[in-house]
Design an enzyme around this catalytic site. Sequence first.
Site, short mmCIF file in Angstrom:
data_model
loop_
_atom_site.label_atom_id
_atom_site.label_comp_id
_atom_site.label_asym_id
_atom_site.label_seq_id
_atom_site.Cartn_x
_atom_site.Cartn_y
_atom_site.Cartn_z
N CYS A 14 0.85 -1.20 0.00
CA CYS A 14 0.00 0.00 0.00
C CYS A 14 0.89 1.25 0.00
O CYS A 14 1.99 1.24 0.55
CB CYS A 14 -0.91 0.01 1.23
SG CYS A 14 -2.08 1.41 1.24
N HIS A 24 -2.23 -3.84 4.99
CA HIS A 24 -2.02 -3.48 6.39
C HIS A 24 -3.36 -3.22 7.06
O HIS A 24 -4.28 -2.69 6.44
CB HIS A 24 -1.11 -2.26 6.51
CG HIS A 24 -1.69 -0.99 5.94
ND1 HIS A 24 -2.23 -0.01 6.71
CD2 HIS A 24 -1.83 -0.58 4.66
CE1 HIS A 24 -2.68 0.96 5.92
NE2 HIS A 24 -2.45 0.65 4.67
N CYS A 41 -6.24 -0.01 6.94
CA CYS A 41 -6.01 0.59 5.63
C CYS A 41 -7.17 1.52 5.24
O CYS A 41 -8.33 1.11 5.19
CB CYS A 41 -5.86 -0.51 4.58
SG CYS A 41 -5.48 0.13 2.93
N ARG A 98 3.01 4.80 6.35
CA ARG A 98 3.40 4.10 7.59
C ARG A 98 3.86 2.67 7.34
O ARG A 98 4.15 1.92 8.27
CB ARG A 98 2.22 4.09 8.57
CG ARG A 98 1.81 5.49 9.01
CD ARG A 98 0.43 5.47 9.66
NE ARG A 98 -0.61 5.09 8.69
CZ ARG A 98 -1.89 4.96 9.01
NH1 ARG A 98 -2.29 5.18 10.25
NH2 ARG A 98 -2.78 4.61 8.09
N ASP A 143 0.48 3.79 1.68
CA ASP A 143 0.46 4.37 3.03
C ASP A 143 1.89 4.62 3.56
O ASP A 143 2.72 3.71 3.56
CB ASP A 143 -0.29 3.41 3.97
CG ASP A 143 -0.66 4.07 5.29
OD1 ASP A 143 0.27 4.55 5.98
OD2 ASP A 143 -1.85 4.10 5.61
CO CO Z 1 -3.48 1.30 3.01
#
Ligand code: CO
Length: 210
Positions: free
Chosen positions: A42, A98, A101, A46, A44
Amino acid sequence: MKAYEKLLTENKAWANEQVRTDPEFFTRLSDLQTPDFLWIGCSDSRVPADKITGTQPGEIFVHRNIANLVVNTDINLLSVLQYAVEVLKVKHVIVCGHYGCGGIRAAMTQHHFGIINHWLKNIKDIYRLHREEVDDLPSEEERVNRLTELNVQEQIFNLAKTSIIQKAWKEEKRPHLHGWVYGLNDGIIKPVCEMNAGSHIDPLYEYDNL
Ligand code: CO
């Protein structure tokens, strides 16, 4: 100092540190890359692929998009996959989602977010397939987390449906496919499914002339 300038300063410090601990680091890496892994994760911020797996530059080839999807019309993903499998000859392809999400969470709502809804529709289709199981769970968090796992599983199936993967399985008995989910709360990756090279797939998707 402007916020983005910190990145350039940190970059210089990092490059100096690399050379200090390993003088051949950049000369070695500028010659070739031979990663064993393709990571589809992803976007993302993090979930940094290399940090959470303790891998170094040169060790994993990375593609990231919202909610780590393998969409069979995505020329970007398919180009990355073909290059990783046919040229770099990776041994493993990892799809890592994750928990928590935002893409999965958004796909479960009825809200229109703009153009991203075209992308999220791929996740809605998976939700529809597993509607009963997911909706049976008592809390929203559990429903989002379960769909996150089912999404990763579906993306592994999507990989197995590609001619790129089927051809490599047939000719070179690789790569193995792994579906993982990373926990933002504890930093731990949970393996949720895997398909070894040569695994059985629905004959509907199996090419018989590769
Ligand atoms: Co995500």
